[in-house]
Design a protein around this motif. Structure first.
Motif, PDB file in Angstrom:
ATOM      1  N   VAL A  36       0.855  -1.187   0.000  1.00  0.00           N
ATOM      2  CA  VAL A  36       0.000   0.000   0.000  1.00  0.00           C
ATOM      3  C   VAL A  36       0.889   1.235   0.000  1.00  0.00           C
ATOM      4  O   VAL A  36       1.868   1.306   0.743  1.00  0.00           O
ATOM      5  CB  VAL A  36      -0.922  -0.002   1.239  1.00  0.00           C
ATOM      6  CG1 VAL A  36      -1.695   1.291   1.352  1.00  0.00           C
ATOM      7  CG2 VAL A  36      -1.881  -1.177   1.177  1.00  0.00           C
ATOM      8  N   ILE A  37       0.551   2.209  -0.840  1.00  0.00           N
ATOM      9  CA  ILE A  37       1.289   3.472  -0.900  1.00  0.00           C
ATOM     10  C   ILE A  37       0.303   4.622  -0.785  1.00  0.00           C
ATOM     11  O   ILE A  37      -0.912   4.430  -0.891  1.00  0.00           O
ATOM     12  CB  ILE A  37       2.114   3.587  -2.206  1.00  0.00           C
ATOM     13  CG1 ILE A  37       1.210   3.485  -3.433  1.00  0.00           C
ATOM     14  CG2 ILE A  37       3.213   2.543  -2.241  1.00  0.00           C
ATOM     15  CD1 ILE A  37       1.914   3.734  -4.749  1.00  0.00           C
ATOM     16  N   LEU A  38       0.841   5.808  -0.584  1.00  0.00           N
ATOM     17  CA  LEU A  38      -0.014   6.993  -0.517  1.00  0.00           C
ATOM     18  C   LEU A  38      -0.588   7.300  -1.891  1.00  0.00           C
ATOM     19  O   LEU A  38       0.091   7.152  -2.900  1.00  0.00           O
ATOM     20  CB  LEU A  38       0.787   8.203  -0.023  1.00  0.00           C
ATOM     21  CG  LEU A  38       1.215   8.159   1.432  1.00  0.00           C
ATOM     22  CD1 LEU A  38       2.140   9.331   1.729  1.00  0.00           C
ATOM     23  CD2 LEU A  38       0.022   8.181   2.353  1.00  0.00           C
ATOM     24  N   TYR A  88      -4.897   6.216   0.682  1.00  0.00           N
ATOM     25  CA  TYR A  88      -3.968   5.182   0.246  1.00  0.00           C
ATOM     26  C   TYR A  88      -4.501   4.450  -0.975  1.00  0.00           C
ATOM     27  O   TYR A  88      -5.682   4.505  -1.286  1.00  0.00           O
ATOM     28  CB  TYR A  88      -3.737   4.161   1.371  1.00  0.00           C
ATOM     29  CG  TYR A  88      -3.324   4.798   2.666  1.00  0.00           C
ATOM     30  CD1 TYR A  88      -2.023   5.236   2.861  1.00  0.00           C
ATOM     31  CD2 TYR A  88      -4.237   4.987   3.695  1.00  0.00           C
ATOM     32  CE1 TYR A  88      -1.640   5.833   4.045  1.00  0.00           C
ATOM     33  CE2 TYR A  88      -3.865   5.583   4.886  1.00  0.00           C
ATOM     34  CZ  TYR A  88      -2.562   6.000   5.049  1.00  0.00           C
ATOM     35  OH  TYR A  88      -2.191   6.590   6.214  1.00  0.00           O
ATOM     36  N   MET A 117      -6.009   0.043   5.399  1.00  0.00           N
ATOM     37  CA  MET A 117      -4.954   0.528   4.506  1.00  0.00           C
ATOM     38  C   MET A 117      -3.846   1.252   5.271  1.00  0.00           C
ATOM     39  O   MET A 117      -2.692   1.194   4.876  1.00  0.00           O
ATOM     40  CB  MET A 117      -5.553   1.454   3.450  1.00  0.00           C
ATOM     41  CG  MET A 117      -6.618   0.808   2.607  1.00  0.00           C
ATOM     42  SD  MET A 117      -5.955  -0.184   1.319  1.00  0.00           S
ATOM     43  CE  MET A 117      -5.791   1.023   0.041  1.00  0.00           C
ATOM     44  N   ASN A 118      -4.187   1.924   6.364  1.00  0.00           N
ATOM     45  CA  ASN A 118      -3.182   2.620   7.151  1.00  0.00           C
ATOM     46  C   ASN A 118      -2.187   1.626   7.746  1.00  0.00           C
ATOM     47  O   ASN A 118      -0.977   1.851   7.721  1.00  0.00           O
ATOM     48  CB  ASN A 118      -3.861   3.430   8.258  1.00  0.00           C
ATOM     49  CG  ASN A 118      -2.930   4.385   8.937  1.00  0.00           C
ATOM     50  OD1 ASN A 118      -1.778   4.539   8.558  1.00  0.00           O
ATOM     51  ND2 ASN A 118      -3.423   5.042   9.963  1.00  0.00           N
ATOM     52  N   TRP A 131      -0.029   0.252   4.919  1.00  0.00           N
ATOM     53  CA  TRP A 131       0.934   1.264   4.493  1.00  0.00           C
ATOM     54  C   TRP A 131       2.094   1.323   5.487  1.00  0.00           C
ATOM     55  O   TRP A 131       3.252   1.446   5.103  1.00  0.00           O
ATOM     56  CB  TRP A 131       0.257   2.633   4.389  1.00  0.00           C
ATOM     57  CG  TRP A 131       1.213   3.735   4.099  1.00  0.00           C
ATOM     58  CD1 TRP A 131       1.827   4.007   2.924  1.00  0.00           C
ATOM     59  CD2 TRP A 131       1.697   4.705   5.029  1.00  0.00           C
ATOM     60  NE1 TRP A 131       2.649   5.092   3.049  1.00  0.00           N
ATOM     61  CE2 TRP A 131       2.587   5.543   4.348  1.00  0.00           C
ATOM     62  CE3 TRP A 131       1.449   4.955   6.373  1.00  0.00           C
ATOM     63  CZ2 TRP A 131       3.235   6.597   4.956  1.00  0.00           C
ATOM     64  CZ3 TRP A 131       2.094   6.013   6.977  1.00  0.00           C
ATOM     65  CH2 TRP A 131       2.974   6.814   6.267  1.00  0.00           C
ATOM     66  N   ASN A 132       1.773   1.195   6.766  1.00  0.00           N
ATOM     67  CA  ASN A 132       2.799   1.176   7.803  1.00  0.00           C
ATOM     68  C   ASN A 132       3.758   0.013   7.575  1.00  0.00           C
ATOM     69  O   ASN A 132       4.982   0.181   7.627  1.00  0.00           O
ATOM     70  CB  ASN A 132       2.132   1.074   9.171  1.00  0.00           C
ATOM     71  CG  ASN A 132       3.089   1.284  10.309  1.00  0.00           C
ATOM     72  OD1 ASN A 132       4.282   1.447  10.121  1.00  0.00           O
ATOM     73  ND2 ASN A 132       2.556   1.277  11.513  1.00  0.00           N
ATOM     74  N   THR A 172       4.316  -1.520   4.756  1.00  0.00           N
ATOM     75  CA  THR A 172       5.024  -1.282   3.500  1.00  0.00           C
ATOM     76  C   THR A 172       6.195  -0.330   3.725  1.00  0.00           C
ATOM     77  O   THR A 172       7.293  -0.564   3.210  1.00  0.00           O
ATOM     78  CB  THR A 172       4.064  -0.710   2.438  1.00  0.00           C
ATOM     79  OG1 THR A 172       2.988  -1.620   2.246  1.00  0.00           O
ATOM     80  CG2 THR A 172       4.766  -0.493   1.118  1.00  0.00           C
ATOM     81  N   THR A 173       5.981   0.735   4.477  1.00  0.00           N
ATOM     82  CA  THR A 173       7.076   1.683   4.712  1.00  0.00           C
ATOM     83  C   THR A 173       8.137   1.099   5.634  1.00  0.00           C
ATOM     84  O   THR A 173       9.318   1.419   5.484  1.00  0.00           O
ATOM     85  CB  THR A 173       6.555   3.008   5.296  1.00  0.00           C
ATOM     86  OG1 THR A 173       5.789   2.743   6.459  1.00  0.00           O
ATOM     87  CG2 THR A 173       5.729   3.756   4.280  1.00  0.00           C
TER      88      THR A 173
END
Length: 156
Positions: free
Chosen positions: A39-41, A58, A102-103, A106-107, A109-110
């Motif tokens: 997941v990305i922004l 996201y 998604m948050n 995304w966490n 993923t980063t």
């Protein structure tokens, strides 16, 4: 009168069975395993607007939109985060309700591409090992003291 009570009782059972089936299917739907996707922004679509749901910020990334380190490090990040997952044929599956957050995804993923995160985890591990060693040493001392007192009391 008895016929009406019997019909109402049947309707009650039917409603109860329908509710149970609906709840069971909802539980199954939320807890089924689905393929993990990075997941990305979603910055290119971002315009100042009211955001009612975090998921609007996201998007799911295509494989060429994330670093190759994502695919190397994601298992470690999921394990470290105590996230339940299944791996089959090199594909990682997570529960649907986690992927739907998604948050959280995304966490993860980063984290897979963050040098700062890995340095912090390394430092945390070394601190935990020091505390663990101190704890084990203190427990050994207590056990040795207990054994000494048992030996002296059994010798008498």
């Amino acid at each position: 009168m008895k016929i009406l009570k019997a019909k109402n009782k049947k309707k009650g059972y039917v409603v109860l069975v329908i509710l149970i089936v609906l709840l069971a299917s909802y539980f199954y739907w939320q807890n089924r395993y689905v393929e993990l996707r990075p997941v990305i922004l979603a910055e290119e679509n971002y315009t100042r607007q009211l955001i009612f749901f975090d998921n609007d910020l996201y998007k799911f990334a295509e494989p060429n939109e994330v670093s190759p380190n994502y695919f190397k490090n994601i298992r470690w990040v999921l394990t470290r985060s105590r996230q339940p997952y299944i791996e089959e044929n090199g594909i990682i599956y997570v529960r649907y309700h986690y992927l739907n957050d998604m948050n959280l995804m995304w966490n993860y993923t980063t984290r897979t591409t963050s040098i700062k995160f890995f340095k912090q985890e390394k430092e945390t591990d070394s601190i935990n090992l020091i505390y663990e060693k101190e704890y084990v040493d203190s427990q050994k001392k207590i056990i040795d003291a207990c054994l000494d007192t048992l030996k002296t009391s059994s010798a008498k």
